[in-house]
Design a protein around this motif. Structure first.
Motif, PDB file in Angstrom:
ATOM      1  N   LYS A 297       3.835   0.608   2.562  1.00  0.00           N
ATOM      2  CA  LYS A 297       3.692  -0.470   3.542  1.00  0.00           C
ATOM      3  C   LYS A 297       3.675  -1.809   2.809  1.00  0.00           C
ATOM      4  O   LYS A 297       2.882  -2.004   1.895  1.00  0.00           O
ATOM      5  CB  LYS A 297       2.413  -0.291   4.355  1.00  0.00           C
ATOM      6  CG  LYS A 297       2.426   0.934   5.258  1.00  0.00           C
ATOM      7  CD  LYS A 297       1.156   1.030   6.090  1.00  0.00           C
ATOM      8  CE  LYS A 297       1.203   2.202   7.047  1.00  0.00           C
ATOM      9  NZ  LYS A 297      -0.057   2.305   7.838  1.00  0.00           N
TER      10      LYS A 297
ATOM     11  N   VAL B  29       0.836  -1.199   0.000  1.00  0.00           N
ATOM     12  CA  VAL B  29       0.000   0.000   0.000  1.00  0.00           C
ATOM     13  C   VAL B  29       0.873   1.253   0.000  1.00  0.00           C
ATOM     14  O   VAL B  29       1.750   1.421   0.855  1.00  0.00           O
ATOM     15  CB  VAL B  29      -0.937   0.026   1.224  1.00  0.00           C
ATOM     16  CG1 VAL B  29      -1.716   1.330   1.276  1.00  0.00           C
ATOM     17  CG2 VAL B  29      -1.897  -1.159   1.183  1.00  0.00           C
TER      18      VAL B  29
ATOM     19  N   ARG C  31      -5.882  10.643   4.564  1.00  0.00           N
ATOM     20  CA  ARG C  31      -4.892   9.718   4.028  1.00  0.00           C
ATOM     21  C   ARG C  31      -5.423   9.090   2.754  1.00  0.00           C
ATOM     22  O   ARG C  31      -6.564   8.635   2.709  1.00  0.00           O
ATOM     23  CB  ARG C  31      -4.559   8.637   5.062  1.00  0.00           C
ATOM     24  CG  ARG C  31      -3.862   9.221   6.286  1.00  0.00           C
ATOM     25  CD  ARG C  31      -3.506   8.154   7.309  1.00  0.00           C
ATOM     26  NE  ARG C  31      -2.857   8.775   8.467  1.00  0.00           N
ATOM     27  CZ  ARG C  31      -1.553   8.988   8.589  1.00  0.00           C
ATOM     28  NH1 ARG C  31      -0.737   8.612   7.603  1.00  0.00           N
ATOM     29  NH2 ARG C  31      -1.043   9.560   9.650  1.00  0.00           N
TER      30      ARG C  31
ATOM     31  N   GLU D 130       4.763  10.509   2.727  1.00  0.00           N
ATOM     32  CA  GLU D 130       4.268   9.309   2.074  1.00  0.00           C
ATOM     33  C   GLU D 130       5.149   8.132   2.452  1.00  0.00           C
ATOM     34  O   GLU D 130       6.352   8.288   2.664  1.00  0.00           O
ATOM     35  CB  GLU D 130       4.228   9.477   0.555  1.00  0.00           C
ATOM     36  CG  GLU D 130       5.569   9.761  -0.086  1.00  0.00           C
ATOM     37  CD  GLU D 130       5.514   9.840  -1.598  1.00  0.00           C
ATOM     38  OE1 GLU D 130       4.524   9.380  -2.189  1.00  0.00           O
ATOM     39  OE2 GLU D 130       6.484  10.357  -2.191  1.00  0.00           O
TER      40      GLU D 130
ATOM     41  N   ASP E 213      -3.798   0.786  -3.198  1.00  0.00           N
ATOM     42  CA  ASP E 213      -3.541  -0.640  -3.042  1.00  0.00           C
ATOM     43  C   ASP E 213      -2.836  -1.161  -4.287  1.00  0.00           C
ATOM     44  O   ASP E 213      -3.423  -1.240  -5.363  1.00  0.00           O
ATOM     45  CB  ASP E 213      -4.864  -1.375  -2.816  1.00  0.00           C
ATOM     46  CG  ASP E 213      -4.664  -2.853  -2.500  1.00  0.00           C
ATOM     47  OD1 ASP E 213      -3.517  -3.329  -2.590  1.00  0.00           O
ATOM     48  OD2 ASP E 213      -5.658  -3.522  -2.165  1.00  0.00           O
TER      49      ASP E 213
ATOM     50  N   CYS F  33      -0.135  11.020   3.229  1.00  0.00           N
ATOM     51  CA  CYS F  33      -0.797  11.810   4.267  1.00  0.00           C
ATOM     52  C   CYS F  33      -0.880  13.259   3.809  1.00  0.00           C
ATOM     53  O   CYS F  33       0.146  13.891   3.514  1.00  0.00           O
ATOM     54  CB  CYS F  33      -0.015  11.709   5.574  1.00  0.00           C
ATOM     55  SG  CYS F  33      -0.724  12.694   6.920  1.00  0.00           S
TER      56      CYS F  33
ATOM     57  N   GLU G  16     -14.263   6.327   5.298  1.00  0.00           N
ATOM     58  CA  GLU G  16     -13.459   6.067   4.105  1.00  0.00           C
ATOM     59  C   GLU G  16     -14.353   5.816   2.901  1.00  0.00           C
ATOM     60  O   GLU G  16     -15.523   5.460   3.040  1.00  0.00           O
ATOM     61  CB  GLU G  16     -12.515   4.883   4.332  1.00  0.00           C
ATOM     62  CG  GLU G  16     -13.203   3.572   4.627  1.00  0.00           C
ATOM     63  CD  GLU G  16     -12.201   2.458   4.879  1.00  0.00           C
ATOM     64  OE1 GLU G  16     -12.561   1.292   4.638  1.00  0.00           O
ATOM     65  OE2 GLU G  16     -11.065   2.752   5.319  1.00  0.00           O
TER      66      GLU G  16
ATOM     67  N   GLU H 279       0.827   4.907   0.857  1.00  0.00           N
ATOM     68  CA  GLU H 279       0.008   5.773   1.716  1.00  0.00           C
ATOM     69  C   GLU H 279       0.531   7.202   1.679  1.00  0.00           C
ATOM     70  O   GLU H 279       1.714   7.449   1.927  1.00  0.00           O
ATOM     71  CB  GLU H 279       0.007   5.251   3.150  1.00  0.00           C
ATOM     72  CG  GLU H 279      -0.816   6.085   4.114  1.00  0.00           C
ATOM     73  CD  GLU H 279      -0.879   5.485   5.502  1.00  0.00           C
ATOM     74  OE1 GLU H 279      -0.614   6.216   6.470  1.00  0.00           O
ATOM     75  OE2 GLU H 279      -1.180   4.268   5.620  1.00  0.00           O
TER      76      GLU H 279
ATOM     77  N   TRP I 259      -7.812   3.023  -5.240  1.00  0.00           N
ATOM     78  CA  TRP I 259      -7.572   4.134  -4.326  1.00  0.00           C
ATOM     79  C   TRP I 259      -8.689   4.242  -3.290  1.00  0.00           C
ATOM     80  O   TRP I 259      -9.853   4.018  -3.596  1.00  0.00           O
ATOM     81  CB  TRP I 259      -7.478   5.440  -5.102  1.00  0.00           C
ATOM     82  CG  TRP I 259      -6.207   5.613  -5.872  1.00  0.00           C
ATOM     83  CD1 TRP I 259      -5.919   5.088  -7.097  1.00  0.00           C
ATOM     84  CD2 TRP I 259      -5.053   6.349  -5.465  1.00  0.00           C
ATOM     85  NE1 TRP I 259      -4.661   5.453  -7.495  1.00  0.00           N
ATOM     86  CE2 TRP I 259      -4.101   6.235  -6.512  1.00  0.00           C
ATOM     87  CE3 TRP I 259      -4.728   7.091  -4.338  1.00  0.00           C
ATOM     88  CZ2 TRP I 259      -2.848   6.837  -6.433  1.00  0.00           C
ATOM     89  CZ3 TRP I 259      -3.480   7.701  -4.263  1.00  0.00           C
ATOM     90  CH2 TRP I 259      -2.556   7.568  -5.315  1.00  0.00           C
TER      91      TRP I 259
ATOM     92  N   LEU J  82      -4.861   6.054   0.172  1.00  0.00           N
ATOM     93  CA  LEU J  82      -4.253   4.739   0.148  1.00  0.00           C
ATOM     94  C   LEU J  82      -4.398   4.139  -1.235  1.00  0.00           C
ATOM     95  O   LEU J  82      -5.514   3.993  -1.743  1.00  0.00           O
ATOM     96  CB  LEU J  82      -4.922   3.819   1.176  1.00  0.00           C
ATOM     97  CG  LEU J  82      -5.096   4.384   2.593  1.00  0.00           C
ATOM     98  CD1 LEU J  82      -5.854   3.407   3.464  1.00  0.00           C
ATOM     99  CD2 LEU J  82      -3.736   4.693   3.209  1.00  0.00           C
TER     100      LEU J  82
END
Length: 245
Positions: free
Chosen positions: A143, A62, A81, A140, A85, A66, A119, A64, A93, A83
């Motif tokens: 993960k 992911v 945030r 950013e 994937d 911010c 979300e 990410e 997104w 995200l």
């Protein structure tokens, strides 16, 4: 303009977190030894989770971002945030806003954190949309790891990830581990105002099963290091050698 692909989900999130890391070091070849030890702990945790959850693991990758609000968006700062994937052939997104934690005597007496989360799935031009609103990129990370999603008194998601930083903006393929010897373990579960007590109990009970390898607690509360983690990891690895997953 961003398009919502799925309904916006407003929920309470119950969560516990922990760090998977070696409990001691060695003077000679310490860094390599730590990396091997953490890998053993991660592999052992995966074996334990597979047995407890009874479902296949999911790959986690992911990106990410911010974003924080600029001065033109009011005096009260806000943060969202984004995200992305990357674990699937077609990246998807999500925009997420995490609210403050539940407070009060009731919150102090439970072992997990309860907070609101909103979300929504969005299209891939969402970053440009938020830039247009006046948000600025704060940081950013990438993960990488795995997750298990299952039901045990509640829908529970366990993620085990390491954080990577980009040497330059959005350079995902060049990302390097921020803390190569530490993995974040997080257990979360969606809840409502009506059932969060039951969800808290389910998450707390599941955390106990992981006690041989690591302690989990609400974010901000130090849980210490499990002294027997290395022995427990070695035992799990040894037992699984003759038992294919």
């Amino acid at each position: 303009m961003t398009r919502t692909r799925d309904r916006t989900l407003s929920k309470w999130s119950v969560s516990c977190k922990g760090l998977l890391k070696p409990s001691c070091g060695r003077s000679e070849g310490e860094e390599n030894w730590r990396e091997k030890l953490v890998l053993q702990h991660v592999n052992a945790l995966e074996i334990l989770l597979h047995g407890l959850c009874g479902v296949p693991k999911e790959q986690v990758r992911v990106h990410e971002l911010c974003l924080k609000s600029g001065p033109n968006l009011g005096v009260v700062p806000s943060e969202v945030r984004l995200l992305c994937d990357l674990a699937h052939p077609t990246p998807s997104w999500t925009v997420r806003h995490v609210g403050g934690a539940m407070r009060g005597s009731g919150a102090d007496q439970i072992s997990v954190l309860v907070r609101t989360v909103v979300e929504s799935k969005v299209s891939n031009n969402v970053l440009r949309f938020f830039y247009g609103l006046g948000y600025k990129l704060d940081h950013e990370i990438l993960k990488v790891g795995f997750a298990f999603t299952f039901h045990r008194g509640a829908q529970i998601i366990v993620t085990v990830t390491s954080a990577h930083k980009m040497p330059k903006l959005h350079a995902i393929e060049e990302a390097l581990p921020i803390t190569p010897n530490i993995h974040m373990v997080e257990i979360t579960a969606p809840a409502t105002a009506e059932n969060y007590n039951e969800v808290v109990a389910a998450v707390s009970a599941f955390c106990e099963y992981l006690a041989p390898l690591l302690h989990l607690s609400k974010p901000g509360v130090s849980a210490g290091i499990v002294a027997t983690a290395t022995a427990a990891a070695a035992s799990l690895m040894s037992n699984s050698a003759s038992k294919p997953l």
